[in-house]
Design a protein around this motif. Structure first.
Motif, PDB file in Angstrom:
ATOM      1  N   SER A  29       0.358  -4.890   7.499  1.00 29.33           N
ATOM      2  CA  SER A  29      -0.045  -5.828   6.459  1.00 29.33           C
ATOM      3  C   SER A  29       1.147  -6.089   5.542  1.00 29.33           C
ATOM      4  CB  SER A  29      -1.260  -5.312   5.669  1.00 29.33           C
ATOM      5  OG  SER A  29      -1.115  -3.966   5.282  1.00 29.33           O
ATOM      6  N   THR A  30       1.308  -7.368   5.205  1.00 27.00           N
ATOM      7  CA  THR A  30       2.419  -7.796   4.365  1.00 27.00           C
ATOM      8  C   THR A  30       1.927  -8.855   3.386  1.00 27.00           C
ATOM      9  OG1 THR A  30       3.055  -9.527   5.952  1.00 27.00           O
ATOM     10  CG2 THR A  30       4.159  -7.382   6.175  1.00 27.00           C
ATOM     11  N   VAL A  31       2.791  -9.177   2.437  1.00 27.31           N
ATOM     12  CA  VAL A  31       2.530 -10.265   1.498  1.00 27.31           C
ATOM     13  C   VAL A  31       3.783 -11.126   1.451  1.00 27.31           C
ATOM     14  CG1 VAL A  31       2.058 -10.876  -0.903  1.00 27.31           C
ATOM     15  CG2 VAL A  31       0.904  -8.929   0.119  1.00 27.31           C
ATOM     16  N   VAL A  37      -1.318 -13.073   1.934  1.00 30.63           N
ATOM     17  CA  VAL A  37      -1.486 -11.821   2.684  1.00 30.63           C
ATOM     18  C   VAL A  37      -1.481 -12.105   4.181  1.00 30.63           C
ATOM     19  CG1 VAL A  37      -3.073  -9.906   3.163  1.00 30.63           C
ATOM     20  CG2 VAL A  37      -2.736 -10.707   0.812  1.00 30.63           C
ATOM     21  N   ASN A  38      -0.856 -11.222   4.955  1.00 29.59           N
ATOM     22  CA  ASN A  38      -0.821 -11.347   6.410  1.00 29.59           C
ATOM     23  C   ASN A  38      -1.127  -9.986   7.025  1.00 29.59           C
ATOM     24  OD1 ASN A  38       0.987 -11.214   9.131  1.00 29.59           O
ATOM     25  ND2 ASN A  38       0.234 -13.292   8.785  1.00 29.59           N
ATOM     26  N   LEU A  39      -1.858 -10.003   8.144  1.00 28.58           N
ATOM     27  CA  LEU A  39      -2.178  -8.773   8.874  1.00 28.58           C
ATOM     28  C   LEU A  39      -2.048  -9.056  10.358  1.00 28.58           C
ATOM     29  CD1 LEU A  39      -3.316  -5.831   8.890  1.00 28.58           C
ATOM     30  CD2 LEU A  39      -5.605  -6.862   8.983  1.00 28.58           C
ATOM     31  N   ALA A  40      -1.231  -8.259  11.063  1.00 25.89           N
ATOM     32  CA  ALA A  40      -1.007  -8.515  12.487  1.00 25.89           C
ATOM     33  C   ALA A  40      -0.590  -7.223  13.195  1.00 25.89           C
ATOM     34  CB  ALA A  40       0.084  -9.571  12.675  1.00 25.89           C
ATOM     35  N   PRO A  41      -0.976  -7.071  14.478  1.00 25.44           N
ATOM     36  CA  PRO A  41      -0.553  -5.904  15.259  1.00 25.44           C
ATOM     37  C   PRO A  41       0.769  -6.161  15.972  1.00 25.44           C
ATOM     38  CG  PRO A  41      -2.217  -7.138  16.477  1.00 25.44           C
ATOM     39  CD  PRO A  41      -1.968  -7.888  15.197  1.00 25.44           C
ATOM     40  N   TYR A  42       1.604  -5.139  16.028  1.00 29.49           N
ATOM     41  CA  TYR A  42       2.888  -5.214  16.713  1.00 29.49           C
ATOM     42  C   TYR A  42       2.949  -4.164  17.814  1.00 29.49           C
ATOM     43  CZ  TYR A  42       5.164  -8.684  13.801  1.00 29.49           C
ATOM     44  OH  TYR A  42       5.503  -9.860  13.203  1.00 29.49           O
ATOM     45  N   SER A  43       3.359  -4.604  19.004  1.00 29.06           N
ATOM     46  CA  SER A  43       3.432  -3.731  20.167  1.00 29.06           C
ATOM     47  C   SER A  43       4.674  -2.842  20.144  1.00 29.06           C
ATOM     48  CB  SER A  43       3.424  -4.580  21.444  1.00 29.06           C
ATOM     49  OG  SER A  43       3.644  -3.802  22.591  1.00 29.06           O
ATOM     50  N   PHE A  44       5.775  -3.366  19.590  1.00 27.11           N
ATOM     51  CA  PHE A  44       7.003  -2.580  19.526  1.00 27.11           C
ATOM     52  C   PHE A  44       7.092  -1.924  18.158  1.00 27.11           C
ATOM     53  CE2 PHE A  44       8.330  -5.758  22.828  1.00 27.11           C
ATOM     54  CZ  PHE A  44       8.301  -4.847  23.883  1.00 27.11           C
ATOM     55  N   PHE A  45       6.578  -0.698  18.089  1.00 25.08           N
ATOM     56  CA  PHE A  45       6.476   0.037  16.828  1.00 25.08           C
ATOM     57  C   PHE A  45       6.547   1.531  17.123  1.00 25.08           C
ATOM     58  CE2 PHE A  45       3.564   2.637  14.281  1.00 25.08           C
ATOM     59  CZ  PHE A  45       4.183   2.553  13.046  1.00 25.08           C
ATOM     60  N   ASN A  46       7.166   2.289  16.224  1.00 27.13           N
ATOM     61  CA  ASN A  46       7.165   3.743  16.381  1.00 27.13           C
ATOM     62  C   ASN A  46       7.722   4.419  15.135  1.00 27.13           C
ATOM     63  OD1 ASN A  46       6.838   6.273  17.750  1.00 27.13           O
ATOM     64  ND2 ASN A  46       7.305   5.239  19.677  1.00 27.13           N
ATOM     65  N   ALA A  47       7.547   5.752  15.070  1.00 25.53           N
ATOM     66  CA  ALA A  47       8.212   6.575  14.065  1.00 25.53           C
ATOM     67  C   ALA A  47       9.628   6.849  14.550  1.00 25.53           C
ATOM     68  CB  ALA A  47       7.466   7.895  13.873  1.00 25.53           C
ATOM     69  N   VAL A  48      10.580   6.856  13.618  1.00 20.72           N
ATOM     70  CA  VAL A  48      11.970   7.076  14.008  1.00 20.72           C
ATOM     71  C   VAL A  48      12.623   8.241  13.259  1.00 20.72           C
ATOM     72  CG1 VAL A  48      12.390   4.745  14.838  1.00 20.72           C
ATOM     73  CG2 VAL A  48      12.735   5.244  12.407  1.00 20.72           C
ATOM     74  N   ALA A  49      11.955   8.796  12.255  1.00 19.33           N
ATOM     75  CA  ALA A  49      12.494   9.947  11.527  1.00 19.33           C
ATOM     76  C   ALA A  49      11.348  10.644  10.805  1.00 19.33           C
ATOM     77  CB  ALA A  49      13.570   9.519  10.534  1.00 19.33           C
ATOM     78  N   GLY A  50      11.593  11.923  10.463  1.00 11.78           N
ATOM     79  CA  GLY A  50      10.567  12.710   9.799  1.00 11.78           C
ATOM     80  C   GLY A  50      10.927  13.138   8.391  1.00 11.78           C
ATOM     81  N   ARG A  51      12.228  13.228   8.080  1.00 11.51           N
ATOM     82  CA  ARG A  51      12.659  13.690   6.750  1.00 11.51           C
ATOM     83  C   ARG A  51      13.751  12.769   6.224  1.00 11.51           C
ATOM     84  NH1 ARG A  51      12.896  19.039   9.415  1.00 11.51           N
ATOM     85  NH2 ARG A  51      10.950  20.131   8.983  1.00 11.51           N
ATOM     86  N   PRO A  52      13.424  11.748   5.470  1.00 11.21           N
ATOM     87  CA  PRO A  52      12.074  11.338   5.091  1.00 11.21           C
ATOM     88  C   PRO A  52      11.383  10.631   6.255  1.00 11.21           C
ATOM     89  CG  PRO A  52      13.628   9.742   4.269  1.00 11.21           C
ATOM     90  CD  PRO A  52      14.442  10.848   4.887  1.00 11.21           C
ATOM     91  N   PRO A  53      10.058  10.505   6.204  1.00 13.39           N
ATOM     92  CA  PRO A  53       9.374   9.788   7.276  1.00 13.39           C
ATOM     93  C   PRO A  53       9.794   8.316   7.285  1.00 13.39           C
ATOM     94  CG  PRO A  53       7.856  10.306   5.489  1.00 13.39           C
ATOM     95  CD  PRO A  53       9.125  11.020   5.189  1.00 13.39           C
TER      96      PRO A  53
END
Length: 203
Positions: A29-31, A37-53
């Protein structure tokens, strides 16, 4: 078989996304600059670090979400679940920029704590993020086309108390969804525990 992607694969459907799967869904979700306001799903997404997240999402084409992130520096990642699958899919429609996807999908927008974009009230978890980098994704010839990757630091995390079991986020209880190849999705129904051989204590 072996093929070079630029030469084609000769199959009925491209296997690439099915091989690199399952992938988390970046339900973002973005503005916009002018408050839309916009809400959309993205297929290319992931976590890339933990500290900081930190998380990343990439867009093929200058779509509303990636443009809003670039312009405002803020976004929210809402967890997509089996219960919300149809409504998540509804937000993938190519609506005009002035349409707020929360409404046609029957979702409730609630204020975030640290960023301007709202989060999905029905989602059991949400990550409030601030942009750290916007990276053009250039190919081997140096051409980025309209491929952009946004990297964001997670500055706030919302978790529904009912999503916790013995202090752990319960992916099975909430029915976390993943994106696979073609039109396939996967729901988390089973986990197994396998600590690293030299692990000491909990992760």
């Amino acid at each position: 078989m072996f093929f070079k992607p630029q030469d084609g694969h000769g199959l009925p459907h491209d296997p690439f996304r099915a091989i690199v799967a399952p992938r988390p869904i970046g339900w973002v979700s973005t503005v916009s600059r002018d408050g839309k306001v916009n809400l959309a799903p993205y297929s290319f997404f992931n976590a890339v670090a933990g500290r900081p997240p930190m998380v990343m999402l990439s867009s093929e084409g200058l779509k509303d979400s990636i443009t809003n992130i670039r312009d405002t520096g803020e976004f929210v990642i809402n967890l997509a679940t089996l219960k919300l699958a149809e409504r998540m899919n509804e937000t993938s429609r190519d609506h005009p920029a002035e349409i707020d996807e929360f409404e046609p999908a029957g979702l409730t927008a609630v204020a975030s704590t640290l960023v301007k974009p709202p989060r999905v009230a029905e989602s059991p978890a949400a990550l409030e993020c601030r942009l750290t980098q916007m990276v053009p994704l250039t190919d081997l010839s140096g051409d980025a086309g309209e491929r952009l990757m946004a990297v964001g630091q997670v500055v706030g995390i919302h978790i529904d108390d009912d999503a916790l079991t013995d202090g752990k986020f319960d992916m099975i209880k909430v029915g976390t969804l993943a994106r696979c190849g073609y039109w396939d999705y996967q729901v988390t129904t089973e986990l197994f525990d396998m600590p690293k051989p030299d692990a000491k204590g909990g992760h």
